[in-house]
Scaffold this active site. Sequence first.
Site, PDB file in Angstrom:
ATOM      1  CD  GLN A 220     -18.790 -16.665  48.623  1.00 32.04           C
ATOM      2  OE1 GLN A 220     -17.637 -16.272  48.660  1.00 32.04           O
ATOM      3  NE2 GLN A 220     -19.667 -16.149  47.762  1.00 32.04           N
ATOM      4  CG  HIS A 223     -15.162 -17.534  44.998  1.00 30.39           C
ATOM      5  ND1 HIS A 223     -14.837 -16.608  44.043  1.00 30.39           N
ATOM      6  CD2 HIS A 223     -16.150 -16.962  45.738  1.00 30.39           C
ATOM      7  CE1 HIS A 223     -15.595 -15.531  44.203  1.00 30.39           C
ATOM      8  NE2 HIS A 223     -16.401 -15.728  45.216  1.00 30.39           N
ATOM      9  CD  GLU A 288     -14.477 -13.574  52.181  1.00 28.01           C
ATOM     10  OE1 GLU A 288     -14.083 -12.742  51.369  1.00 28.01           O
ATOM     11  OE2 GLU A 288     -14.484 -14.811  51.939  1.00 28.01           O
TER      12      GLU A 288
END
Length: 390
Positions: A220, A223, A288
């Site tokens: 992640q 990103h 998330e």
Amino acid sequence: VRNRRDEAVFEYTAKFDHAYLDASGIRVTEAEIQEAMEQVDAGLLDVMKQSMENIRSYHEKQKRNSWFDAKPDGTILGQKVTALESVGVYVPGGKAAYPSSVLMNIIPAEVAGVKQIVMVTPPGKDGKVNPVTLTAAHLAGATQVYKVGGAQAVAALAFGTQSIPRVNKIVGPGNIFVALAKKAVYGHVSIDSIAGPSEILVIADDSANPRFVAADLLSQAEHDELASAILVTTSMDLAKKVSLEVEGFLKVLPRSEIISKSLDNYGYILVAESMEKAVEASNSIAPEHLEIVTRNPFEVMTKIQNAGAIFIGEYSSEPLGDYFAGPNHILPTNGTAKFFSPLGVDDFIKKSSIIYYSREALEKAHKEIELFAEAEHLTAHANSVRVRFE
């Protein structure tokens, strides 16, 4: 865009995307779709089709039916479920293609029964849409695709132009300009959410594999410099090992510059006194993506209150959800998992209440209704019921 419509859209597309389009070229043609599909690697095409099957199968289970409850006293109450007539799907362009996001936005709308699914995405300087993005849109069921991105695309979908139809709802991720444009048009149309940078939180104990955990955190962090990667563990030994593994990966991963900035700003390893404290921290952050890599991951999962998607066990790494498993990867960010859900079929339907009373049924209740209305000083409300029994 609201005032000058097409003219403004073409002007901003030239200014920001350096693509010069007019009304004859803004909509993607069948020939362009065929040309794009021929350019996509056969292996990738096959994987996309498998992914689509999984996404469709998962979202089919979310479908709701209308219901009616008829009682012997002459009343019928119910709920009518109707698909939205039209939806706009925003797909980012820029430096990368995100066919997975195309599938995740369009398939739930198609499963819900939306008739008009309008996709917008920024064109390249050559005035063409990325072939992988276009192929994904065609396979998933987009009814129209337009070569426009940025805030101007959101405005076009919200207000309509000569070339681009107005829609009832706009979904899909984008950069800060797209996010703020969606916020600005909310009320004229519905939107899914204001998506923030990506986040992952891993809850782990001393049974976790530090190399797996480190790899998942970095999945992640790559990103965006603003992405957040957090490990909450009950083991100081695991914390140290994960930190070393992260350093090792940073030497070999191509996007290490972005990852380093993300970890410097929003990367944390937190050591908790107990699993209860680890869960408490996770629920407070409301990530998330949440991975649970513990001896009893299903038991820990039952205590999770706030998370967009929960990945259980060491072989359920986050990219499985991004690309293949089936649940939607468009998830609440910035702690909004405390009150928002992943994108799904529910985002593409609306509900209407159904009420029917016979004369006999209303007669039994009319005095109570009149009393309630008069207590609120709404005498015309009371009168509307009373006149039926004069």
